[in-house]
Design a protein around this motif. Structure first.
Motif, short mmCIF file in Angstrom:
data_model
loop_
_atom_site.label_atom_id
_atom_site.label_comp_id
_atom_site.label_asym_id
_atom_site.label_seq_id
_atom_site.Cartn_x
_atom_site.Cartn_y
_atom_site.Cartn_z
N GLY A 173 0.81 -1.21 0.00
CA GLY A 173 0.00 0.00 0.00
C GLY A 173 0.83 1.26 0.00
N ILE A 174 1.85 1.30 0.85
CA ILE A 174 2.64 2.53 0.96
C ILE A 174 3.51 2.74 -0.28
N ALA A 175 4.03 1.63 -0.86
CA ALA A 175 4.84 1.76 -2.07
C ALA A 175 3.98 2.18 -3.25
N GLY A 176 2.80 1.58 -3.41
CA GLY A 176 1.92 1.94 -4.51
C GLY A 176 1.40 3.35 -4.40
N ASN A 177 1.09 3.78 -3.18
CA ASN A 177 0.63 5.14 -2.96
C ASN A 177 1.71 6.15 -3.31
N PHE A 178 2.94 5.88 -2.85
CA PHE A 178 4.05 6.79 -3.15
C PHE A 178 4.32 6.87 -4.65
N TYR A 179 4.34 5.73 -5.31
CA TYR A 179 4.63 5.70 -6.74
C TYR A 179 3.62 6.53 -7.53
N HIS A 180 2.35 6.40 -7.21
CA HIS A 180 1.33 7.13 -7.96
C HIS A 180 1.29 8.61 -7.58
N HIS A 181 1.65 8.96 -6.35
CA HIS A 181 1.83 10.36 -6.02
C HIS A 181 2.99 10.95 -6.83
N TYR A 182 4.06 10.16 -7.00
CA TYR A 182 5.20 10.61 -7.80
C TYR A 182 4.78 10.85 -9.25
N LEU A 183 3.98 9.93 -9.82
CA LEU A 183 3.50 10.12 -11.19
C LEU A 183 2.65 11.38 -11.30
N LEU A 184 1.81 11.63 -10.31
CA LEU A 184 0.99 12.85 -10.33
C LEU A 184 1.88 14.09 -10.31
N SER A 185 2.94 14.05 -9.52
CA SER A 185 3.81 15.23 -9.41
C SER A 185 4.51 15.55 -10.72
N LYS A 186 4.70 14.53 -11.57
CA LYS A 186 5.40 14.72 -12.83
C LYS A 186 4.49 15.22 -13.95
N CYS A 208 -7.91 7.11 -9.45
CA CYS A 208 -7.36 7.34 -8.10
C CYS A 208 -6.65 6.10 -7.55
N PRO A 209 -5.61 5.60 -8.23
CA PRO A 209 -4.90 4.45 -7.68
C PRO A 209 -4.19 4.78 -6.37
N HIS A 210 -3.83 6.06 -6.17
CA HIS A 210 -3.21 6.45 -4.90
C HIS A 210 -4.18 6.25 -3.74
N TYR A 211 -5.48 6.47 -3.98
CA TYR A 211 -6.48 6.18 -2.95
C TYR A 211 -6.61 4.67 -2.73
N LEU A 212 -6.60 3.93 -3.81
CA LEU A 212 -6.70 2.47 -3.71
C LEU A 212 -5.56 1.91 -2.86
N PHE A 213 -4.35 2.38 -3.10
CA PHE A 213 -3.22 1.87 -2.32
C PHE A 213 -3.24 2.39 -0.88
N GLU A 214 -3.81 3.57 -0.67
CA GLU A 214 -3.96 4.05 0.72
C GLU A 214 -4.91 3.13 1.48
N ILE A 215 -6.00 2.73 0.84
CA ILE A 215 -6.93 1.79 1.46
C ILE A 215 -6.22 0.47 1.77
N ILE A 216 -5.47 -0.04 0.80
CA ILE A 216 -4.72 -1.28 1.00
C ILE A 216 -3.78 -1.14 2.20
N GLY A 217 -3.09 -0.01 2.29
CA GLY A 217 -2.16 0.22 3.39
C GLY A 217 -2.84 0.21 4.74
N PHE A 218 -4.03 0.83 4.83
CA PHE A 218 -4.72 0.86 6.12
C PHE A 218 -5.31 -0.50 6.48
N TYR A 219 -5.68 -1.33 5.49
CA TYR A 219 -6.07 -2.69 5.83
C TYR A 219 -4.85 -3.49 6.29
N GLY A 220 -3.67 -3.18 5.75
CA GLY A 220 -2.45 -3.79 6.26
C GLY A 220 -2.23 -3.42 7.72
N VAL A 221 -2.44 -2.14 8.07
CA VAL A 221 -2.32 -1.69 9.45
C VAL A 221 -3.33 -2.44 10.33
#
Length: 271
Positions: A173-186, A208-221
């Motif tokens: 979740g955290i890796a996918g969220n970061f990667y898609h935030h990076y793509l948005l910044s570019k 919104c894949p960054h939202y999808l990965f944020e959800i995945i990350g919080f289910y991991g938590v």
């Protein structure tokens, strides 16, 4: 039968009326905010920062705006500080599971602070009246999650240990969220404040894949913690981001005639 099955995966409810009440409040309040987002009543940040401006004179802070950078720092800094401080409170973090939970929360929020300072490109402002409740939610939820874990310290472990699967899910979740935030910044050059249709990664399938990965990350938590509160917060986050992603897709459809309609809001091919 259902309760017994659930308790195979979760610690029992803690002996705290406050934490049990907060479990219900957290899920329900986030679900209501998500419904409001889907219906067009937005928290005023990102592309929606100047949509539905507050009316009336109650509360000077309701109409006060911050730069997006300052607003985002306000959202995440208190929760990051709370997660980090838990390691320095004597007796607050007992056992490997509690240490992993606090570490995951600290990594999540410090990663968000890193993105705010070094990754994100900003185009608007943020209403202080929206920043305050989001900050409050993140901070209270972080503290409540850690406290719920503390209350479980003397309870028998759940029959099914999800801790290690939770670590894997959190990292995805955290890796996918970061990667898609990076793509948005570019998408923007320096000084460019316009919006563009995102491309690359899962943006080819969902907006919104960054939202999808944020959800995945919080289910991991939640799987690391295996407490009722952590699950309720993950569910509430899901409801909120479902509503926010639906509103985001609707916004893009209204702004871009060439927006690919086969691109879903949050879940590839489904929603």
């Amino acid at each position: 039968m259902a309760a017994t099955t659930i308790l195979n995966f979760l610690f029992p409810p803690p002996p705290s009326l406050l934490v049990n009440a907060m479990s219900v409040i957290s899920a329900c309040s986030l679900a209501l905010i998500g419904l409001s987002e889907a219906l067009g009543r937005h928290l005023n940040y990102s592309k929606f920062w100047n949509v539905n401006p507050p009316t009336g004179s109650k509360g000077w802070w309701r109409g006060t705006t911050l730069s997006s950078r300052a607003g985002m720092l306000l959202l995440y800094a208190p929760a990051a500080a709370a997660a980090a401080a838990s390691f320095f409170v004597p007796g607050a973090v007992v056992g490997a599971r509690a240490q992993l939970l606090c570490a995951a929360l600290a990594v999540h929020f410090f990663k968000r602070l890193f993105e705010v300072l070094f990754i994100h490109q900003y185009s608007g402002r943020m209403l202080l009246g929206s920043a305050i409740p989001i900050t409050f939610s993140y901070t209270v939820s972080t503290v409540s999650m850690i406290y719920a874990q503390y209350l479980s310290r003397d309870m028998a472990e759940p029959a099914v240990n999800l801790e290690y699967a939770g670590i894997v899910l959190f990292l995805i979740g955290i890796a996918g969220n970061f990667y898609h935030h990076y793509l948005l910044s570019k998408l923007r050059q320096k000084g460019d404040k316009g919006y563009k249709i995102p491309r690359g990664g899962l943006f080819e399938l969902v907006l919104c894949p960054h939202y999808l990965f944020e959800i995945i990350g919080f289910y991991g938590v939640a799987m690391i913690a295996q407490t009722i509160y952590s699950v309720s917060f993950a569910l509430g986050t899901t409801f909120y981001l479902v509503g926010r992603s639906a509103a985001t897709r609707k916004w893009y459809l209204s702004k871009f005639e060439n927006f690919p309609r086969e691109v879903k809001a949050l879940v590839p091919y489904i929603f």
